[in-house]
Design a protein around this motif. Structure first.
Motif, PDB file in Angstrom:
ATOM      1  N   VAL A 259      -6.988  -6.717   8.719  1.00  0.00           N
ATOM      2  CA  VAL A 259      -6.572  -6.961   7.328  1.00  0.00           C
ATOM      3  C   VAL A 259      -5.197  -7.621   7.300  1.00  0.00           C
ATOM      4  O   VAL A 259      -4.978  -8.613   6.585  1.00  0.00           O
ATOM      5  N   ILE A 260      -4.251  -7.084   8.069  1.00  0.00           N
ATOM      6  CA  ILE A 260      -2.895  -7.637   8.074  1.00  0.00           C
ATOM      7  C   ILE A 260      -2.907  -9.084   8.563  1.00  0.00           C
ATOM      8  O   ILE A 260      -2.291  -9.965   7.951  1.00  0.00           O
ATOM      9  N   GLY A 267      -1.433 -16.184   3.406  1.00  0.00           N
ATOM     10  CA  GLY A 267      -0.245 -16.262   2.570  1.00  0.00           C
ATOM     11  C   GLY A 267       0.130 -14.993   1.842  1.00  0.00           C
ATOM     12  O   GLY A 267       1.033 -14.998   1.005  1.00  0.00           O
ATOM     13  N   TYR A 268      -0.540 -13.868   2.153  1.00  0.00           N
ATOM     14  CA  TYR A 268      -0.249 -12.580   1.516  1.00  0.00           C
ATOM     15  C   TYR A 268       0.576 -11.710   2.464  1.00  0.00           C
ATOM     16  O   TYR A 268       0.191 -11.498   3.616  1.00  0.00           O
ATOM     17  N   THR A 269       1.682 -11.172   2.000  1.00  0.00           N
ATOM     18  CA  THR A 269       2.426 -10.205   2.796  1.00  0.00           C
ATOM     19  C   THR A 269       1.819  -8.813   2.602  1.00  0.00           C
ATOM     20  O   THR A 269       0.891  -8.629   1.810  1.00  0.00           O
ATOM     21  N   VAL A 270       2.341  -7.824   3.333  1.00  0.00           N
ATOM     22  CA  VAL A 270       1.749  -6.486   3.355  1.00  0.00           C
ATOM     23  C   VAL A 270       2.849  -5.438   3.259  1.00  0.00           C
ATOM     24  O   VAL A 270       3.837  -5.490   3.995  1.00  0.00           O
ATOM     25  N   ALA A 271       2.685  -4.472   2.371  1.00  0.00           N
ATOM     26  CA  ALA A 271       3.581  -3.311   2.320  1.00  0.00           C
ATOM     27  C   ALA A 271       3.071  -2.286   3.328  1.00  0.00           C
ATOM     28  O   ALA A 271       1.864  -2.045   3.421  1.00  0.00           O
ATOM     29  N   TRP A 272       4.005  -1.674   4.055  1.00  0.00           N
ATOM     30  CA  TRP A 272       3.618  -0.860   5.220  1.00  0.00           C
ATOM     31  C   TRP A 272       4.369   0.465   5.239  1.00  0.00           C
ATOM     32  O   TRP A 272       5.599   0.493   5.197  1.00  0.00           O
ATOM     33  N   ALA A 273       3.614   1.564   5.325  1.00  0.00           N
ATOM     34  CA  ALA A 273       4.179   2.905   5.493  1.00  0.00           C
ATOM     35  C   ALA A 273       3.869   3.379   6.899  1.00  0.00           C
ATOM     36  O   ALA A 273       2.730   3.256   7.372  1.00  0.00           O
ATOM     37  N   HIS A 337       8.156  -3.823   5.050  1.00  0.00           N
ATOM     38  CA  HIS A 337       7.435  -4.955   4.478  1.00  0.00           C
ATOM     39  C   HIS A 337       7.100  -5.940   5.587  1.00  0.00           C
ATOM     40  O   HIS A 337       7.998  -6.506   6.209  1.00  0.00           O
ATOM     41  N   ILE A 338       5.806  -6.122   5.848  1.00  0.00           N
ATOM     42  CA  ILE A 338       5.353  -7.046   6.889  1.00  0.00           C
ATOM     43  C   ILE A 338       5.243  -8.448   6.293  1.00  0.00           C
ATOM     44  O   ILE A 338       4.496  -8.673   5.340  1.00  0.00           O
ATOM     45  N   LYS A 354      10.331  -6.664   7.588  1.00  0.00           N
ATOM     46  CA  LYS A 354      11.593  -6.584   6.841  1.00  0.00           C
ATOM     47  C   LYS A 354      11.891  -5.119   6.525  1.00  0.00           C
ATOM     48  O   LYS A 354      11.044  -4.410   5.975  1.00  0.00           O
ATOM     49  N   ASN A 355      13.106  -4.679   6.828  1.00  0.00           N
ATOM     50  CA  ASN A 355      13.519  -3.305   6.581  1.00  0.00           C
ATOM     51  C   ASN A 355      14.501  -3.253   5.408  1.00  0.00           C
ATOM     52  O   ASN A 355      14.903  -4.296   4.873  1.00  0.00           O
TER      53      ASN A 355
END
Length: 398
Positions: A259-260, A267-273, A337-338, A354-355
């Motif tokens: 998915v990532i 062109g879609y970024t990903v929020a990551w926990a 944020h990936i 990104k942190n």
């Protein structure tokens, strides 16, 4: 998504005596300072494959609001993807509304639910849908002379207010407690404006979200991977900071990186926990991976060399991932944020992450994280449904 019960006796003990979540965030960051090698940056040669647009690196300060920083950064990148001029959104606006909702939930649950600064990726989307959004310049949350978040005192006070409410000294709750609770929050963070001016036009938070940000909150999908629930169905995410008991889609381990990868390439970024309280996660060196040997079994030389260039990794299996989640060696620590993909000098791929701890590391606030680390340590990820591969989207019914 911050860790109070880190993998140490000290922090576990601190939690038991009521340490604030803001202090827990400070402990988490400080615990990672020794995770570094002397010559890391010169021994890695990263080449960018994909690097999508993002706004500037922020610093969440002494607050456990990484989930808000990471997901608002994600929404800012969604604005870029949509061809909009990105607005730096107020992370503390999202957090403030979560404090309010969490307090209501806490009282409804008679105190038997998590409090504190922590949250989840879906909290930002849920608050956006209910309350809208405001620019960071309109609502900074810095209401008492600090230049960075410092939420320890506020957290202690609001926990005290809610504890008093749950004790129910009147024998029946009045409606006034919610006003008193919100007033304590606003005295620290500032009152949210009903209307505000942005670039010469007046907006409400709702109209700003609709007209300027312009995302559809129903377009965002949250997922994780567990062996304890059926795949491609929703399951409740069993982490303490899921105070709202939201459900996520359960996918296979390899689906997460599929998915990532697909999202980033479209062109879609990903929020990551994820879990970051690992000896193999170096904030200073900006590298995270899964070692083939346990840290306690490494020689002194191997420990010193952990981040000095690419290393081999084990295969990540569903059973390995689930065991780590169940035995607390994977915990819900942090949100980031990936934004891209890079290769090292051996051709191995990493995610560019990104942190929100400022620009204090080797890569000015960014990290390079292996795909195996993401498979092993992810607690949840969020993506626009347009970024999900068609075969996985079909299985999910989205």
């Amino acid at each position: 998504m911050y860790k109070i019960t880190m993998k140490s006796v000290f922090v576990a003990s601190a939690f038991l005596v009521g340490v604030s979540s803001s202090f827990a965030q400070d402990i988490l960051v400080n615990s990672l300072k020794l995770n570094a090698s002397d010559k890391s940056k010169e021994n890695f040669k990263f080449t960018e494959v994909v690097n999508l647009g993002t706004t500037s690196v922020k610093n969440q300060g002494s607050s456990g609001t990484c989930w808000s920083y990471s997901t608002n950064s994600f929404l800012e990148s969604e604005m870029i993807r949509l061809g909009k001029q990105p607005v730096e959104l107020s992370q503390i606006f999202s957090a403030r509304n979560v404090y309010v909702e969490k307090g209501i939930n806490y009282v409804r649950m008679h105190g038997a639910v998590t409090l504190g600064d922590g949250g989840a990726l879906h909290d930002v989307i849920n608050m956006y849908k209910k309350y809208g959004a405001v620019p960071r310049e309109v609502y900074t949350g810095l209401n008492y002379g600090t230049d960075k978040n410092k939420f320890g005192e506020m957290s202690a006070l609001i926990e005290g207010v809610l504890a008093a409410v749950v004790k129910n000294p009147n024998g029946e709750l009045t409606p006034n407690w919610q006003k008193a609770y919100a007033a304590v929050i606003d005295s620290y963070l500032g009152k949210v404006p009903d209307n505000f001016n942005y670039k010469g036009k007046n907006y409400t938070p709702q109209s700003f979200a609709k007209e300027i940000v312009g995302i559809n909150p129903d377009d965002y999908i949250e997922m994780s991977s567990f062996t304890t629930s059926p795949y491609y169905q929703k399951t409740t995410m069993m982490v303490p900071d899921n105070w709202s008991f939201d459900q996520v889609y359960n996918v296979k381990v390899n689906d997460m990186t599929d998915v990532i990868d697909n999202a980033l390439k479209k062109g879609y970024t990903v929020a990551w926990a994820t879990d970051v309280s690992e000896k193999s996660f170096s904030w200073k060196n900006g590298v995270a991976y899964v070692p083939t040997k346990k840290f306690d079994e490494m020689t002194a030389e191997e420990k010193a060399d952990m981040f000095n260039g690419p290393k081999a990794e084990p295969e990540i299996t569903p059973e390995m991932r689930q065991a780590a989640f169940d035995n607390y060696t994977t915990t819900d620590d942090h949100g980031m944020h990936i934004i891209g993909i890079a290769k090292d000098q051996t051709g191995k791929e990493y995610y560019i992450v990104k942190n929100s701890w400022g620009e204090t590391n080797d890569y000015k606030g960014f990290l390079f994280v292996t795909k195996n680390f993401v498979k092993y340590k992810t607690t949840a990820l969020m993506v626009n449904k347009g970024g999900i591969p068609s075969e996985i989207a079909k299985k999910l019914g989205v």
